[in-house]
Structures are given as C-alpha cells and as structure tokens.
Scaffold this motif. Structure first.
Motif, PDB file in Angstrom:
ATOM      1  N   GLU A 159     -43.239  15.336   7.833  1.00 35.98           N
ATOM      2  CA  GLU A 159     -44.553  15.967   7.697  1.00 35.98           C
ATOM      3  C   GLU A 159     -45.238  15.535   6.403  1.00 35.98           C
ATOM      4  O   GLU A 159     -46.440  15.260   6.390  1.00 35.98           O
ATOM      5  CB  GLU A 159     -44.416  17.491   7.723  1.00 35.98           C
ATOM      6  N   PHE A 160     -44.484  15.474   5.323  1.00 32.92           N
ATOM      7  CA  PHE A 160     -45.005  15.032   4.033  1.00 32.92           C
ATOM      8  C   PHE A 160     -45.566  13.615   4.147  1.00 32.92           C
ATOM      9  O   PHE A 160     -46.673  13.322   3.689  1.00 32.92           O
ATOM     10  CB  PHE A 160     -43.885  15.088   2.980  1.00 32.92           C
ATOM     11  N   VAL A 161     -44.784  12.732   4.773  1.00 32.25           N
ATOM     12  CA  VAL A 161     -45.207  11.339   4.925  1.00 32.25           C
ATOM     13  C   VAL A 161     -46.415  11.258   5.859  1.00 32.25           C
ATOM     14  O   VAL A 161     -47.359  10.512   5.588  1.00 32.25           O
ATOM     15  CB  VAL A 161     -44.039  10.456   5.404  1.00 32.25           C
ATOM     16  N   GLU A 162     -46.428  12.021   6.942  1.00 27.57           N
ATOM     17  CA  GLU A 162     -47.572  12.017   7.847  1.00 27.57           C
ATOM     18  C   GLU A 162     -48.847  12.420   7.100  1.00 27.57           C
ATOM     19  O   GLU A 162     -49.890  11.776   7.255  1.00 27.57           O
ATOM     20  CB  GLU A 162     -47.322  12.971   9.010  1.00 27.57           C
ATOM     21  N   LYS A 163     -48.758  13.465   6.285  1.00 25.00           N
ATOM     22  CA  LYS A 163     -49.918  13.873   5.477  1.00 25.00           C
ATOM     23  C   LYS A 163     -50.316  12.764   4.511  1.00 25.00           C
ATOM     24  O   LYS A 163     -51.502  12.501   4.299  1.00 25.00           O
ATOM     25  CB  LYS A 163     -49.601  15.147   4.687  1.00 25.00           C
ATOM     26  N   SER A 164     -49.332  12.109   3.923  1.00 26.55           N
ATOM     27  CA  SER A 164     -49.606  11.022   2.979  1.00 26.55           C
ATOM     28  C   SER A 164     -50.300   9.853   3.665  1.00 26.55           C
ATOM     29  O   SER A 164     -51.255   9.284   3.130  1.00 26.55           O
ATOM     30  CB  SER A 164     -48.300  10.542   2.334  1.00 26.55           C
ATOM     31  N   ILE A 165     -49.828   9.489   4.860  1.00 22.09           N
ATOM     32  CA  ILE A 165     -50.444   8.389   5.617  1.00 22.09           C
ATOM     33  C   ILE A 165     -51.885   8.747   5.976  1.00 22.09           C
ATOM     34  O   ILE A 165     -52.786   7.905   5.902  1.00 22.09           O
ATOM     35  CB  ILE A 165     -49.630   8.061   6.893  1.00 22.09           C
ATOM     36  N   ASN A 166     -52.121  10.003   6.348  1.00 19.45           N
ATOM     37  CA  ASN A 166     -53.494  10.434   6.639  1.00 19.45           C
ATOM     38  C   ASN A 166     -54.396  10.280   5.423  1.00 19.45           C
ATOM     39  O   ASN A 166     -55.542   9.844   5.540  1.00 19.45           O
ATOM     40  CB  ASN A 166     -53.524  11.876   7.144  1.00 19.45           C
ATOM     41  N   VAL A 167     -53.886  10.629   4.245  1.00 12.98           N
ATOM     42  CA  VAL A 167     -54.665  10.453   3.005  1.00 12.98           C
ATOM     43  C   VAL A 167     -54.951   8.972   2.781  1.00 12.98           C
ATOM     44  O   VAL A 167     -56.077   8.591   2.457  1.00 12.98           O
ATOM     45  CB  VAL A 167     -53.924  11.063   1.795  1.00 12.98           C
ATOM     46  N   ILE A 168     -53.938   8.141   2.957  1.00 14.87           N
ATOM     47  CA  ILE A 168     -54.120   6.698   2.761  1.00 14.87           C
ATOM     48  C   ILE A 168     -55.183   6.172   3.714  1.00 14.87           C
ATOM     49  O   ILE A 168     -56.067   5.410   3.321  1.00 14.87           O
ATOM     50  CB  ILE A 168     -52.780   5.951   2.951  1.00 14.87           C
ATOM     51  N   GLN A 169     -55.124   6.599   4.979  1.00 16.70           N
ATOM     52  CA  GLN A 169     -56.084   6.123   5.974  1.00 16.70           C
ATOM     53  C   GLN A 169     -57.492   6.669   5.704  1.00 16.70           C
ATOM     54  O   GLN A 169     -58.465   5.919   5.714  1.00 16.70           O
ATOM     55  CB  GLN A 169     -55.635   6.510   7.374  1.00 16.70           C
ATOM     56  N   GLU A 170     -57.594   7.976   5.464  1.00 17.74           N
ATOM     57  CA  GLU A 170     -58.911   8.615   5.351  1.00 17.74           C
ATOM     58  C   GLU A 170     -59.563   8.454   3.982  1.00 17.74           C
ATOM     59  O   GLU A 170     -60.778   8.394   3.890  1.00 17.74           O
ATOM     60  CB  GLU A 170     -58.789  10.102   5.696  1.00 17.74           C
ATOM     61  N   LYS A 171     -58.760   8.405   2.925  1.00 19.56           N
ATOM     62  CA  LYS A 171     -59.344   8.392   1.590  1.00 19.56           C
ATOM     63  C   LYS A 171     -59.214   7.056   0.869  1.00 19.56           C
ATOM     64  O   LYS A 171     -59.792   6.886  -0.194  1.00 19.56           O
ATOM     65  CB  LYS A 171     -58.735   9.494   0.738  1.00 19.56           C
ATOM     66  N   LEU A 172     -58.447   6.129   1.429  1.00 24.65           N
ATOM     67  CA  LEU A 172     -58.316   4.827   0.797  1.00 24.65           C
ATOM     68  C   LEU A 172     -58.755   3.709   1.739  1.00 24.65           C
ATOM     69  O   LEU A 172     -59.742   3.037   1.484  1.00 24.65           O
ATOM     70  CB  LEU A 172     -56.877   4.597   0.303  1.00 24.65           C
ATOM     71  N   LEU A 173     -58.016   3.510   2.841  1.00 22.58           N
ATOM     72  CA  LEU A 173     -58.349   2.398   3.734  1.00 22.58           C
ATOM     73  C   LEU A 173     -59.743   2.518   4.327  1.00 22.58           C
ATOM     74  O   LEU A 173     -60.400   1.511   4.579  1.00 22.58           O
ATOM     75  CB  LEU A 173     -57.304   2.261   4.837  1.00 22.58           C
ATOM     76  N   SER A 174     -60.229   3.728   4.517  1.00 22.47           N
ATOM     77  CA  SER A 174     -61.582   3.903   5.054  1.00 22.47           C
ATOM     78  C   SER A 174     -62.662   3.448   4.074  1.00 22.47           C
ATOM     79  O   SER A 174     -63.801   3.252   4.473  1.00 22.47           O
ATOM     80  CB  SER A 174     -61.819   5.370   5.438  1.00 22.47           C
ATOM     81  N   LEU A 175     -62.289   3.251   2.819  1.00 20.56           N
ATOM     82  CA  LEU A 175     -63.247   2.801   1.810  1.00 20.56           C
ATOM     83  C   LEU A 175     -63.500   1.303   1.859  1.00 20.56           C
ATOM     84  O   LEU A 175     -64.459   0.816   1.273  1.00 20.56           O
ATOM     85  CB  LEU A 175     -62.744   3.170   0.407  1.00 20.56           C
TER      86      LEU A 175
END
Length: 177
Positions: A159-175
């Motif tokens: 769950e921790f990693v899933e949340k982390s991947i979501n942050v990476i996708q939504e707040k980093l890669l989306s940039l």
C-alpha cells in the motif's frame, strides 16, 4: 524490500511512458549500495534511476527520475545525469547551471528549479516538499523508526509503494511536457 516492491509496481508505468531503468554499476542502484548504507553506516543514496528518454540536454546530460533514500527519508524527483561516452560512466550532477535549470523547466512543467539543490523532489508517499513533511511520517531506514518498521508488513508495504507510485505519476511524471 521497499525498492523491490517499487520496481515491481512501477515497471509497467515506466515502460508505457517510454522510459528506461538504469542500473549501471557506477550508479547508485540500490542493489549495489544497500550494504554501504546499512552495514558500513556511510551516507549513500541507494535508489532506482530511470532515464527519461526524449529529454536529452546538451553535453551528454539527461533528465532522470530518481527514487532514493538517505538519512532524510524516501523521496523521488528529477535530477540531471551526465553520461561519459568514453567510459560509459553515469554521474548525477551535484550542481546545476542556470542554463541547465532553464532547460529542465522546458521539459518539466515547473516554474523554477530550487537554487540550493540540483534535485527537484517530493517525499514519498505523501508528495510533500522537503520541510513540509512531519518527521514521524518519514521512514528512516537506518534508525528504523516507526514509519520504517511498519514497512516490514507486506500488505502495508504494498500500500505504501502504491501510494508512492501514484505520487510519482501524478505529481512528477505528469509534469513532463
């Protein structure tokens, strides 16, 4: 275990974006650096580095996405990597020139790149910037605080990693433009 879970969960996202993992021996790949970090007690930055293909700069520099840990916690962000053609060695740049910062801003939809650091990063899994994150939420893998100990549980870690991947996708890669 956390990095292994990150690699499992992020592979399809990275492939779909056309990026590639680098685990160059000269680089701070977690499988090579963990013993230095834990056993020898030295400051190192074990992590995973992805080349953001299509973001080549000049002079052999490339924009990278790093997921790494240090004594400060687990975080992810953008940095510049210099590849030396003659040796194949990869080195993260410790300082970034103003022109490099402008080029980074061309590839990444951010208005500025911090003057004090060559790394634009967010804490995982919260997505907070630097000092905004409460210390008790940051896993300290060297001291094994409560936030790190919770990650021993496989379900919690996933769950921790899933949340982390979501942050990476939504707040980093989306940039990335």
């Amino acid at each position: 275990n956390v990095f292994e879970e990150i690699e499992k969960q992020i592979d399809s996202l990275i492939e779909s974006e056309g990026y590639s993992l680098t685990n160059d021996k000269m680089w701070y790949y977690y499988r090579n650096m963990t013993s230095i970090f834990f056993e020898k007690g030295k400051e190192s930055f074990p992590g995973i580095t992805y080349l953001l293909n299509g973001t080549k700069m000049y002079g052999g520099k490339e924009l990278i996405l790093r997921i790494e840990t240090s004594d400060l916690g687990l975080y992810s962000g953008f940095a510049l990597l210099k590849k030396y053609k003659d040796t194949g060695k990869c080195v993260e740049l410790a300082s970034v020139s103003d022109s490099d910062k402008q080029r980074i801003c061309q590839f990444v939809n951010i208005s500025h790149f911090d003057n004090d650091t060559p790394f634009y990063s967010l804490w995982l899994p919260s997505g907070q910037n630097g000092a905004d994150e409460p210390e008790e939420n940051i896993p300290d893998f060297r001291e094994m605080n409560d936030a790190a100990i919770k990650l021993v549980d496989e379900e919690y870690r996933k769950e921790f990693v899933e949340k982390s991947i979501n942050v990476i996708q939504e707040k980093l890669l989306s940039l990335i433009i």
